[in-house]
Each structure stands twice: as C-alpha cells, then as structure tokens.
Write a protein that holds these residues in place. Structure first.
Motif, PDB file in Angstrom:
ATOM      1  N   SER A   1      -4.313 -12.921   7.972  1.00  0.00           N
ATOM      2  CA  SER A   1      -5.058 -13.775   6.828  1.00  0.00           C
ATOM      3  C   SER A   1      -4.276 -15.033   6.930  1.00  0.00           C
ATOM      4  O   SER A   1      -3.659 -15.417   7.795  1.00  0.00           O
ATOM      5  N   PRO A   2      -4.833 -16.111   5.845  1.00  0.00           N
ATOM      6  CA  PRO A   2      -4.385 -17.463   6.171  1.00  0.00           C
ATOM      7  C   PRO A   2      -2.854 -17.447   5.835  1.00  0.00           C
ATOM      8  O   PRO A   2      -2.396 -18.605   5.991  1.00  0.00           O
ATOM      9  N   TRP A   3      -2.420 -16.460   5.062  1.00  0.00           N
ATOM     10  CA  TRP A   3      -1.097 -16.407   4.878  1.00  0.00           C
ATOM     11  C   TRP A   3       0.031 -15.630   5.648  1.00  0.00           C
ATOM     12  O   TRP A   3       1.044 -15.520   5.581  1.00  0.00           O
ATOM     13  N   GLY A   4      -0.729 -15.297   6.929  1.00  0.00           N
ATOM     14  CA  GLY A   4       0.172 -14.724   7.913  1.00  0.00           C
ATOM     15  C   GLY A   4       0.352 -13.253   8.000  1.00  0.00           C
ATOM     16  O   GLY A   4       0.670 -12.464   8.709  1.00  0.00           O
ATOM     17  N   LYS A   5      -0.598 -12.611   6.789  1.00  0.00           N
ATOM     18  CA  LYS A   5      -0.543 -11.114   6.749  1.00  0.00           C
ATOM     19  C   LYS A   5      -1.462 -10.358   7.801  1.00  0.00           C
ATOM     20  O   LYS A   5      -2.435 -11.003   8.082  1.00  0.00           O
ATOM     21  N   PRO A   6      -1.003  -9.268   8.423  1.00  0.00           N
ATOM     22  CA  PRO A   6      -2.000  -8.562   9.289  1.00  0.00           C
ATOM     23  C   PRO A   6      -3.268  -8.266   8.692  1.00  0.00           C
ATOM     24  O   PRO A   6      -3.274  -7.634   7.445  1.00  0.00           O
ATOM     25  N   ALA A   7      -4.218  -8.677   9.229  1.00  0.00           N
ATOM     26  CA  ALA A   7      -5.770  -8.448   8.752  1.00  0.00           C
ATOM     27  C   ALA A   7      -6.365  -7.174   9.039  1.00  0.00           C
ATOM     28  O   ALA A   7      -7.242  -6.776   8.287  1.00  0.00           O
ATOM     29  N   LYS A   8      -5.928  -6.612  10.088  1.00  0.00           N
ATOM     30  CA  LYS A   8      -6.945  -5.256  10.726  1.00  0.00           C
ATOM     31  C   LYS A   8      -5.863  -4.296  11.168  1.00  0.00           C
ATOM     32  O   LYS A   8      -5.348  -4.370  12.162  1.00  0.00           O
ATOM     33  N   GLY A   9      -5.538  -3.274  10.267  1.00  0.00           N
ATOM     34  CA  GLY A   9      -4.821  -2.209  10.566  1.00  0.00           C
ATOM     35  C   GLY A   9      -3.243  -2.396  10.408  1.00  0.00           C
ATOM     36  O   GLY A   9      -2.456  -1.289  10.509  1.00  0.00           O
ATOM     37  N   GLY A  10      -2.629  -3.696  10.231  1.00  0.00           N
ATOM     38  CA  GLY A  10      -1.404  -3.812  10.022  1.00  0.00           C
ATOM     39  C   GLY A  10      -0.841  -3.125   8.455  1.00  0.00           C
ATOM     40  O   GLY A  10      -1.527  -3.115   7.708  1.00  0.00           O
ATOM     41  N   LYS A  11       0.356  -2.555   8.629  1.00  0.00           N
ATOM     42  CA  LYS A  11       0.788  -2.108   7.468  1.00  0.00           C
ATOM     43  C   LYS A  11       1.895  -3.321   6.739  1.00  0.00           C
ATOM     44  O   LYS A  11       2.411  -3.956   7.064  1.00  0.00           O
ATOM     45  N   THR A  12       1.364  -3.467   5.551  1.00  0.00           N
ATOM     46  CA  THR A  12       1.783  -4.441   4.440  1.00  0.00           C
ATOM     47  C   THR A  12       2.372  -3.763   3.209  1.00  0.00           C
ATOM     48  O   THR A  12       3.258  -4.347   2.350  1.00  0.00           O
ATOM     49  N   ARG A  13       2.565  -2.371   3.344  1.00  0.00           N
ATOM     50  CA  ARG A  13       3.359  -1.823   1.981  1.00  0.00           C
ATOM     51  C   ARG A  13       4.825  -1.574   2.361  1.00  0.00           C
ATOM     52  O   ARG A  13       5.191  -0.999   3.594  1.00  0.00           O
ATOM     53  N   ARG A  14       5.512  -1.925   1.742  1.00  0.00           N
ATOM     54  CA  ARG A  14       6.920  -1.878   1.971  1.00  0.00           C
ATOM     55  C   ARG A  14       7.451  -0.565   1.476  1.00  0.00           C
ATOM     56  O   ARG A  14       8.377  -0.053   2.266  1.00  0.00           O
ATOM     57  N   LYS A  15       7.179  -0.093   0.168  1.00  0.00           N
ATOM     58  CA  LYS A  15       7.704   1.199  -0.020  1.00  0.00           C
ATOM     59  C   LYS A  15       6.742   2.333  -0.333  1.00  0.00           C
ATOM     60  O   LYS A  15       5.779   1.998  -0.850  1.00  0.00           O
ATOM     61  N   PRO A  16       6.895   3.331   0.287  1.00  0.00           N
ATOM     62  CA  PRO A  16       5.913   4.701   0.175  1.00  0.00           C
ATOM     63  C   PRO A  16       5.694   4.898  -1.377  1.00  0.00           C
ATOM     64  O   PRO A  16       6.751   5.076  -2.142  1.00  0.00           O
ATOM     65  N   ASN A  17       4.752   5.719  -1.641  1.00  0.00           N
ATOM     66  CA  ASN A  17       4.176   5.708  -2.909  1.00  0.00           C
ATOM     67  C   ASN A  17       4.818   7.320  -3.162  1.00  0.00           C
ATOM     68  O   ASN A  17       4.459   8.171  -2.413  1.00  0.00           O
ATOM     69  N   PRO A  18       5.613   7.649  -3.901  1.00  0.00           N
ATOM     70  CA  PRO A  18       6.576   9.118  -4.264  1.00  0.00           C
ATOM     71  C   PRO A  18       5.485   9.951  -4.560  1.00  0.00           C
ATOM     72  O   PRO A  18       5.596  11.343  -4.405  1.00  0.00           O
ATOM     73  N   MET A  19       4.250   9.635  -5.369  1.00  0.00           N
ATOM     74  CA  MET A  19       3.186  10.412  -5.766  1.00  0.00           C
ATOM     75  C   MET A  19       2.141  11.030  -4.713  1.00  0.00           C
ATOM     76  O   MET A  19       1.400  11.796  -4.935  1.00  0.00           O
ATOM     77  N   VAL A  20       2.141  10.359  -3.425  1.00  0.00           N
ATOM     78  CA  VAL A  20       1.296  10.612  -2.158  1.00  0.00           C
ATOM     79  C   VAL A  20       1.991  11.664  -1.642  1.00  0.00           C
ATOM     80  O   VAL A  20       2.918  11.595  -1.009  1.00  0.00           O
ATOM     81  N   VAL A  21       1.389  12.939  -1.511  1.00  0.00           N
ATOM     82  CA  VAL A  21       1.921  14.036  -0.674  1.00  0.00           C
ATOM     83  C   VAL A  21       1.412  13.883   0.694  1.00  0.00           C
ATOM     84  O   VAL A  21       2.390  14.183   1.558  1.00  0.00           O
ATOM     85  N   ARG A  22       0.247  13.441   0.901  1.00  0.00           N
ATOM     86  CA  ARG A  22      -0.118  13.328   2.374  1.00  0.00           C
ATOM     87  C   ARG A  22      -0.967  12.071   2.296  1.00  0.00           C
ATOM     88  O   ARG A  22      -2.103  11.967   1.624  1.00  0.00           O
ATOM     89  N   ALA A  23      -0.669  10.952   3.008  1.00  0.00           N
ATOM     90  CA  ALA A  23      -1.443   9.752   3.252  1.00  0.00           C
ATOM     91  C   ALA A  23      -2.816   9.978   3.860  1.00  0.00           C
ATOM     92  O   ALA A  23      -2.998  10.991   4.668  1.00  0.00           O
ATOM     93  N   ARG A  24      -3.640   8.858   3.568  1.00  0.00           N
ATOM     94  CA  ARG A  24      -5.088   9.229   4.077  1.00  0.00           C
ATOM     95  C   ARG A  24      -5.064   8.704   5.623  1.00  0.00           C
ATOM     96  O   ARG A  24      -3.892   8.349   6.288  1.00  0.00           O
ATOM     97  N   PRO A  25      -5.951   9.463   6.314  1.00  0.00           N
ATOM     98  CA  PRO A  25      -5.863   9.439   7.896  1.00  0.00           C
ATOM     99  C   PRO A  25      -6.157   7.819   8.404  1.00  0.00           C
ATOM    100  O   PRO A  25      -7.051   7.420   7.781  1.00  0.00           O
ATOM    101  N   ARG A  26      -5.250   7.432   9.318  1.00  0.00           N
ATOM    102  CA  ARG A  26      -5.741   6.012   9.592  1.00  0.00           C
ATOM    103  C   ARG A  26      -5.954   5.835  10.995  1.00  0.00           C
ATOM    104  O   ARG A  26      -5.802   6.881  11.926  1.00  0.00           O
ATOM    105  N   ARG A  27      -6.748   4.843  11.288  1.00  0.00           N
ATOM    106  CA  ARG A  27      -7.216   4.657  12.705  1.00  0.00           C
ATOM    107  C   ARG A  27      -6.130   4.353  13.540  1.00  0.00           C
ATOM    108  O   ARG A  27      -5.055   3.684  13.375  1.00  0.00           O
TER     109      ARG A  27
END
Length: 382
Positions: free
Chosen positions: A356-382
C-alpha cells in the motif's frame, strides 16, 4: 395523414412492448431495456451500456421509502475536520437518505410484511414490516423467499436478561416442577408394578396411563423441540440458543442481546454448528471460518436476498461516479515520494512486493498482530 402517422407510431411502440417467451420466463421489452426477472440489460446505444448488467428490481416497491424511517446522509468527501484526505477515492455522487434498519428486533409479536424496497446504502434488499397490534412500521433485511403479506416475529424481547429476583423465582419454579415430575414418575412406576401383579393372577392387563411420556424427560424434550419448531419461519429473529443446529441463518450479533453485525450483505448466510442454553455457540461463515458467538446473540432465519448482486456489471466509470467513487490511480504511475511503486523508467515498480502507499503488504501479507480468541478455525488462505 396525421391519423396514419399516429397509427404507425402506436404500432411501433406496441411491437417494442410485446412480451416474448425465452425458455420458461417471459421477457418484456421496455424501450431500450430487457428484464428477465434476474438481470436487467440495456440495448447497446452507447459503449458503456453494452456490458452493463444490473439485478432485476421489478418485484420491488416503485415509490420512495417511509420518510420517518430515513435520515439525511451528510458526506465528507473522504476528508477529516482539518480538510485533509484520510480516505482516498471518495467524493461526489447522488444524494441519498439512510434507511434506518432495525438490527435489534426487540419488538415482540406478529409483524406483517408490507412491501420489499431497494436500499441504495446496502447490497441487500429491505422489507417494510408493520406490527399487527401496535401498527408500528420498521425496516428489516429481506431474506430469500420473503414476500409481501408474510408474517414474521421476533423472540428477542422474550429472551431479555433477567434480574436476580427473577432468576431465583425461576429456579424455585423449576425445582417444584422437577419434584412434581419425580412424584408423577414414581406414581407411574407403582401403577405399572400393580398392573404386573394383577396380570400374574390372570386378570386382563389394562394400561390407563396413555400420556406416560409426558412425565419423562424425553417427552419434555420432545415437547420443547416441537414448540420451538413451530417458530422456524424465514424472517423470524431469535437468540442462537433457540435455533436448531444446522440451520442457515443471517444477521447475527456479536454481543448478548446486541445489534446484528455479521452476514448482512447480499446473499450472505451462516450455518449454526453448535449451541446450548448457556455459554458460546459455534457458527461457520461463508469464508470457511468457524467462530464462537454468545448464545444470547440475535440471529435471523434464512439467507440474505439479492444474491445476484455479485454478478452485476456497472458498465462504465460514470456509474461509479454516481455512487460516490472517484478514480483510482495506479502506484506505478506516481512519483517515488507518492507511492512505494512509483518512480523509475517505464512500468517497473522496482522489484518490490505489492504494498500500500504506507508500506503495508497488499496481496496476501499478514497484517493482524493478535489472533482473535473467538475464532476456532481461521478461513483457508491461498
């Protein structure tokens, strides 16, 4: 001559409006548009109309919304209080009014669907409902299969959080009911023993207790299931603890007795995997993610309407401008100080990963720092 010309014009107009059959559907030519019930297409009088395809709205209300259930939408053009652009690609567009959709459904009692309407602020259609006792009007998200004249209900008001005194009273009543059930069960067993004794002496056995199942826990569970099954109508809203496992639902809340926040866009749905009287339920999202939700959270039966929204084609840039979107400039077309992809000669972005214009990965990069404790199984990623 004038009458002859008028007859010719009326014949030409009549030929345009003549319906023709295509397969099982009736297609009606209305001027330069064709509406087959699923999509509305245009005669290619301009290049932008050749690819344009919008979902059919001929079953929706033709007039405006209820004025009392709308508020004016004030736009900022993507700018903050200092006038700087904080959200790119926003600005302009046609004037709109925000429809006040009821996402809490606290009103109990039967409500009749008056009509289905188009909402410019969301991809799904909305339904105008009227309370059959109080006459109060409100908007809800229209699920698939909901038609004018249908009756829907909400059971969220019956499941309000209770005070400590109410909980104590209910516990005492439950204890009395259990004691009565145990006493009735013991009497029933004594009666069976007496019947067995009389049968041993050659007397004809008669079973007078036909409703014995009513006093057992299995019978009570069956009655509860049958009573809850009567309210499983598309459009009804209830807590997750009242929904049977495996049901397709939408418009789901994230907090007990709070407003709905999940599965609200066109064609969205969620499947209930597990629920209980207390604690957390588990739902499966369309993305494949499985997450926990409080059993007191609201849920509406059915799937959100207008599933063909994802197959729409606006056709040209003007349609996006009328919706309040401004043009998007590629990063490779900018200068070096405007974008990480900018600068250089030709169309090269300098051997850099998309960002992105601010240096964040735009395609497929992980930007979430802390996992959500309410998520049992994350969605499948490419």
């Amino acid at each position: 001559m004038f009458r002859l010309a008028l007859q010719r014009v009326s014949a030409a107009v009549g030929s345009k409006l003549r319906p023709i059959s295509v397969g099982q559907q009736q297609v009606r030519f209305m001027g330069n548009t064709i509406d087959d019930g699923q999509f509305k297409t245009w005669k290619p009088l301009a290049p932008t109309l050749r690819q344009r395809r919008m979902t059919s709205r001929k079953h929706l209300h033709k007039g405006g919304p209820v004025r009392e259930l709308t508020v004016a939408k004030r736009r900022t053009g993507g700018r903050n209080n200092t006038g700087r652009i904080t959200c790119r690609h926003r600005g302009g567009g046609a004037k709109r009014r925000i429809r006040l959709v009821d996402f809490r459904r606290k009103e109990t009692g039967p409500q009749q669907v008056i009509r289905l309407e188009y909402d410019p602020g969301r991809s799904a259609h909305i339904a105008l409902i009227k309370h059959m006792e109080t006459g109060k009007l409100s908007y809800i998200l229209a699920p698939v299969g909901l038609k004018p004249g249908a009756i829907v209900q909400s059971f969220m008001g019956e499941a309000k959080p209770k005070s400590a005194a109410q909980i104590k009273e209910e516990e005492a009543a439950a204890a009395e009911a259990l004691a009565a059930e145990a006493e009735a069960k013991s009497q029933f067993e004594e009666g069976l023993a007496e019947d067995a004794d009389t049968d041993a002496y050659g007397i004809e056995e008669t079973n007078e207790v036909e409703g014995a199942q009513e006093y057992t826990s299995e019978g009570l569970k069956h009655q509860a299931a049958s009573s809850s099954r009567a309210s499983l109508v598309v459009g009804n809203c209830m807590p997750l603890k009242m929904v049977p496992i495996g049901t397709i639902i939408h418009n789901i809340g994230l907090h007990p007795y709070g407003r709905a926040q999940l599965a609200r866009s066109a064609g969205a749905s969620v499947q209930l995997l597990y629920t209980a009287p207390t604690g957390l339920a588990q739902i499966k999202m369309m993305s494949g993610e499985i997450r926990r939700v409080p059993v007191e959270a609201c849920a509406t039966l059915g799937r959100v309407s207008n599933a063909n929204h994802k197959n729409q084609k606006l056709g040209g840039a003007g349609a996006r401008r009328r919706r309040g979107w401004r043009p998007t400039v590629r990063g490779t077309a900018m200068n070096t100080h405007d974008h990480p992809h900018g600068g250089g000669r030709g169309k090269s972005k300098g051997n850099k990963h998309p960002r992105s214009p601010w240096g964040k990965p735009a395609k497929g990069g992980k930007t979430r720092r802390k996992p959500n404790p309410m998520v049992v199984r994350a969605r499948p990623r490419r």
